[in-house]
Design a protein around this motif. Structure first.
Motif, short mmCIF file in Angstrom:
data_model
loop_
_atom_site.label_atom_id
_atom_site.label_comp_id
_atom_site.label_asym_id
_atom_site.label_seq_id
_atom_site.Cartn_x
_atom_site.Cartn_y
_atom_site.Cartn_z
N SER A 1 48.00 38.94 21.08
CA SER A 1 48.45 37.83 21.93
C SER A 1 48.81 36.60 21.11
CB SER A 1 47.36 37.46 22.93
OG SER A 1 46.24 36.85 22.28
N GLY A 2 48.20 36.48 19.92
CA GLY A 2 48.43 35.31 19.09
C GLY A 2 47.56 34.13 19.44
N ILE A 3 46.73 34.24 20.48
CA ILE A 3 45.79 33.16 20.86
C ILE A 3 44.48 33.42 20.15
CG2 ILE A 3 44.54 32.09 22.78
CD1 ILE A 3 46.93 32.73 24.56
N LYS A 4 44.12 32.49 19.28
CA LYS A 4 43.03 32.76 18.33
C LYS A 4 41.66 32.87 19.00
CE LYS A 4 43.04 27.78 17.30
NZ LYS A 4 43.21 26.77 16.23
N ASP A 5 41.40 32.07 20.03
CA ASP A 5 40.10 32.06 20.70
C ASP A 5 40.16 33.02 21.89
OD1 ASP A 5 37.74 31.56 22.04
OD2 ASP A 5 37.86 29.38 21.82
N PHE A 6 39.42 34.13 21.80
CA PHE A 6 39.49 35.15 22.86
C PHE A 6 39.09 34.58 24.21
CE2 PHE A 6 34.99 35.33 21.76
CZ PHE A 6 34.37 35.64 22.96
N ARG A 7 38.28 33.53 24.20
CA ARG A 7 37.81 32.96 25.47
C ARG A 7 38.92 32.22 26.21
NH1 ARG A 7 32.95 29.67 22.79
NH2 ARG A 7 34.80 28.94 21.68
N LYS A 8 39.99 31.86 25.49
CA LYS A 8 41.10 31.14 26.12
C LYS A 8 42.28 32.07 26.46
CE LYS A 8 39.98 26.63 24.16
NZ LYS A 8 40.46 25.45 23.42
N ARG A 9 42.08 33.36 26.26
CA ARG A 9 43.03 34.32 26.78
C ARG A 9 42.66 34.62 28.23
NH1 ARG A 9 41.70 38.40 21.80
NH2 ARG A 9 42.32 37.00 20.08
N THR A 10 43.64 34.95 29.06
CA THR A 10 43.34 35.26 30.45
C THR A 10 43.98 36.57 30.87
OG1 THR A 10 45.24 33.97 31.24
CG2 THR A 10 43.12 32.84 31.12
N GLU A 11 43.30 37.24 31.77
CA GLU A 11 43.83 38.46 32.35
C GLU A 11 44.94 38.13 33.34
OE1 GLU A 11 39.89 41.36 32.32
OE2 GLU A 11 40.33 40.17 34.11
N SER A 12 45.73 39.13 33.69
CA SER A 12 46.75 38.98 34.72
C SER A 12 46.51 40.01 35.81
CB SER A 12 48.15 39.19 34.15
OG SER A 12 49.13 39.16 35.19
N PHE A 13 46.72 39.59 37.06
CA PHE A 13 46.60 40.52 38.17
C PHE A 13 47.72 41.55 38.16
CE2 PHE A 13 44.63 36.59 40.05
CZ PHE A 13 43.33 37.08 40.09
N LEU A 14 48.80 41.26 37.43
CA LEU A 14 49.98 42.12 37.42
C LEU A 14 49.92 43.11 36.26
CD1 LEU A 14 52.77 42.66 38.73
CD2 LEU A 14 53.72 41.02 37.09
N ASN A 15 49.97 44.38 36.59
CA ASN A 15 49.99 45.43 35.56
C ASN A 15 51.40 45.63 35.01
OD1 ASN A 15 47.20 46.05 35.87
ND2 ASN A 15 47.69 47.29 37.68
N LYS A 16 51.49 46.35 33.90
CA LYS A 16 52.80 46.60 33.27
C LYS A 16 53.73 47.38 34.19
CE LYS A 16 51.31 46.48 28.43
NZ LYS A 16 51.20 47.27 27.15
N ASP A 17 53.15 48.25 35.02
CA ASP A 17 53.99 49.08 35.90
C ASP A 17 54.37 48.37 37.20
OD1 ASP A 17 51.62 49.04 37.30
OD2 ASP A 17 51.27 51.20 37.22
N GLY A 18 54.02 47.09 37.33
CA GLY A 18 54.37 46.32 38.51
C GLY A 18 53.33 46.36 39.61
N SER A 19 52.27 47.15 39.47
CA SER A 19 51.18 47.18 40.45
C SER A 19 50.21 46.02 40.18
CB SER A 19 50.45 48.52 40.38
OG SER A 19 49.84 48.68 39.10
N TYR A 20 49.30 45.83 41.12
CA TYR A 20 48.35 44.73 40.99
C TYR A 20 46.93 45.26 40.87
CZ TYR A 20 51.92 41.26 42.16
OH TYR A 20 53.02 40.45 42.14
N ASP A 21 46.13 44.59 40.08
CA ASP A 21 44.71 44.92 39.92
C ASP A 21 43.91 43.68 40.28
OD1 ASP A 21 42.15 45.56 39.21
OD2 ASP A 21 42.65 46.32 37.21
N TRP A 22 43.32 43.69 41.48
CA TRP A 22 42.63 42.50 41.97
C TRP A 22 41.19 42.40 41.48
CZ3 TRP A 22 46.13 39.32 43.19
CH2 TRP A 22 47.31 39.74 43.82
N THR A 23 40.79 43.35 40.61
CA THR A 23 39.46 43.20 39.99
C THR A 23 39.54 42.31 38.76
OG1 THR A 23 39.72 45.14 38.52
CG2 THR A 23 38.85 45.52 40.75
N LYS A 24 40.76 41.99 38.33
CA LYS A 24 40.92 41.12 37.16
C LYS A 24 40.41 39.71 37.45
CE LYS A 24 43.20 44.12 34.51
NZ LYS A 24 44.62 43.89 34.17
#
Length: 528
Positions: free
Chosen positions: A110-133
């Motif tokens: 991701s290029g973001i050095k602090d893993f705590r400042k990375r965030t998940e996305s509800f949107l998957n690569k295939d266009g579906s959604y994962d609401w457990t994120k």
């Protein structure tokens, strides 16, 4: 016997004369201040006072033990009192929820050095959604709702990485334009609307959706690593995504409002010559090609961040005065939607560490000025919690975290900043109106160390928030005019630098009594 009576009489008269002299001297020295409040002289209506739960919500909400994360939520959201009448929390009336861009899924790439400042996305690569994120973020969102927080705000620092030009959650080119692909505006709007619709179905309604954050910054990575997700936007690009989102919300039958523009500095709202400046004029002048005032989901509200505009009192006041004048001209409300002591203005010309109380007093001064000079109708802090000391330089957070490696547990400590915000958030509720005040000493002078503002609800219940910036103790005498009802009591809540003095409930007083305000303290007075 007569001689004894005469001596007692002389002693009594001397004592009485001494007390009167002390009282007069106190007034002449400016230690007793008359506070005139006219409930008919109205200013702005307050919409909310809140904070953000970005980044560190995920680790706390997902992994930390229930007892700890429940207590943090209580401190932020609760409006209840304990057995002694003291506050359980600061009763925020707004909560900001970060919609992630998917940098967590990218890991180190991701290029973001602090893993705590990375965030998940509800949107998957295939266009579906994962609401457990974003389970940790969702924990605090649900708690805000459970505690009755009135306004929920969803904001995005970057579009999902699937929609960006470089496939990353931040910029790699310093060109001050959006990282959103030209063909992805509708897709980004549909993603945001999809998030809102999902949470609506869960009973978690976002009153506002903010698609753009601090568009003036380049957000390009430094030293081959980025600090967080982010994207620049030009004014035409902001207009384009706002229009697309407005259309999508309408088609989806959603009633969330769009919050713009989250300017990185307040002066960008009314001045400047860059690609994202003079934003009030650009978006709310009816003759502007970028006018959004006719869009159904766009309220007449402009949002900005108070960073870097408080280097000294002159800058603090003049910036907000200019902003208030411009907002009034174009009939828009000003929201201060993000602030912490990012710049060094909080040091106030000093070097070395600043104490917990130093930071809290400075925070109170910024809030006070945004409300009384800038006429802000909303005020929101960044960030609710971050790792750091609870004793010194508490500039970035309300609650100091001491996390264990991996962030799956840790300790936390409350800072005075929490209570500084609480003096405004707990009793100044949505819909209350700021009313004008006048403060005078007995010799008609002004006390520059006293920062004071007053607010009333529809039943004339009045809340007065006071900060004594100086070291000298003062006393206040309230004079409230034009109330529809007779006041019966005064309750007050005091914060000093003492360890156990955090919005501590004081003894009940009558309106006619003087109210003590110690040096370097904050006091909220509730007149009921």
């Amino acid at each position: 016997m007569v001689m004894i009576f005469k001596k007692l009489k002389r002693s009594y008269l001397f004592l009485l004369f001494s007390l009167v002299s002390l009282y007069v001297n106190a007034q002449q020295n400016g230690n007793t201040i008359l506070v005139k409040i006219d409930l008919t002289k109205k200013a702005q209506v307050i919409e909310n006072i809140g904070a953000a739960g970005c980044w560190f919500s995920e680790g706390i909400g997902r992994y930390w033990p229930d007892e700890k994360k429940e207590r943090i939520a209580q401190l932020l959201f609760s409006r209840k009192f304990d057995r002694d009448g003291n506050l359980e929390g600061i009763g925020l009336s707004a909560w900001r929820f970060n919609i992630g861009a998917g940098t967590t899924e990218q890991g180190d790439s991701s290029g973001i050095k602090d893993f705590r400042k990375r965030t998940e996305s509800f949107l998957n690569k295939d266009g579906s959604y994962d609401w457990t994120k974003q389970a940790g973020y969702q924990f605090f969102l649900k708690k805000a709702k459970d505690y009755g927080v009135e306004t929920l705000i969803a904001f995005s620092n970057s579009p999902p990485v699937q929609f960006t030009k470089n496939g990353l959650g931040y910029k790699t080119e310093k060109d001050y334009v959006s990282n959103l692909r030209e063909d992805a505006y509708d897709a980004y709007a549909e993603f945001l609307a999809g998030v809102i619709k999902h949470f609506d179905q869960q009973g978690l309604h976002f009153n506002y959706i903010s698609p753009v954050n601090e568009p003036q910054w380049d957000w390009s990575r430094k030293y081959k690593e980025a600090d967080q997700e982010g994207s620049s936007w030009t004014n035409p690009e902001i207009y384009k995504i706002t229009s697309a989102l407005n259309t999508t919300l309408t088609k989806a039958g959603l009633n969330s409002k769009i919050l713009i523009t989250e300017a990185g500095m307040l002066n960008y709202l009314y001045a400047g010559s860059g690609k994202a400046t003079r934003q009030i004029q650009s978006f709310f002048d009816r003759n502007s090609p970028l006018y959004v005032g006719n869009l159904a989901h766009v309220p007449k509200t402009i949002a900005g961040h108070s960073y870097f505009t408080e280097s000294n009192d002159d800058v603090l006041i003049s910036t907000r005065k200019h902003l208030a004048d411009t907002a009034k001209t174009y009939e828009v409300n000003y929201w201060q939607s993000e602030y912490s002591m990012l710049d060094n203005g909080f040091r106030e010309g000093t070097t070395g560490d600043r104490s917990n109380m130093d930071c809290a007093l400075f925070l109170s001064k910024v809030i006070h000025t945004d409300l009384t000079v800038g006429n802000a109708t909303a005020w929101q802090f960044w960030n609710s919690y971050e790792p750091g000391s609870a004793a010194v330089n508490t500039r970035y957070y309300l609650i100091a975290l001491q996390p264990e490696p991996g962030f799956k547990d840790g300790k936390f400590a409350v800072t005075k900043n929490l209570w500084a915000l609480g003096h405004y958030s707990r009793f100044i509720r949505p819909g209350m109106t700021r009313v004008l005040t006048e403060t005078l000493t007995a010799n008609s002078g002004l006390n520059k160390d006293l920062l004071l503002s007053a607010y009333k609800d529809k039943n004339d219940r009045t809340v007065v928030v006071c900060t004594n910036y100086g070291k000298i103790n003062i006393e206040l005498k309230l004079d409230i005019k034009n109330s529809a009802k007779k006041y019966r009591s005064i309750l007050s809540y005091l914060t000093t630098d003492a360890v156990d003095m955090d919005m501590k409930r004081q003894s009940v007083k009558k309106l006619s009594e003087l109210i003590a305000l110690p040096g370097r303290s904050m006091l909220t007075i509730v007149v009921d």
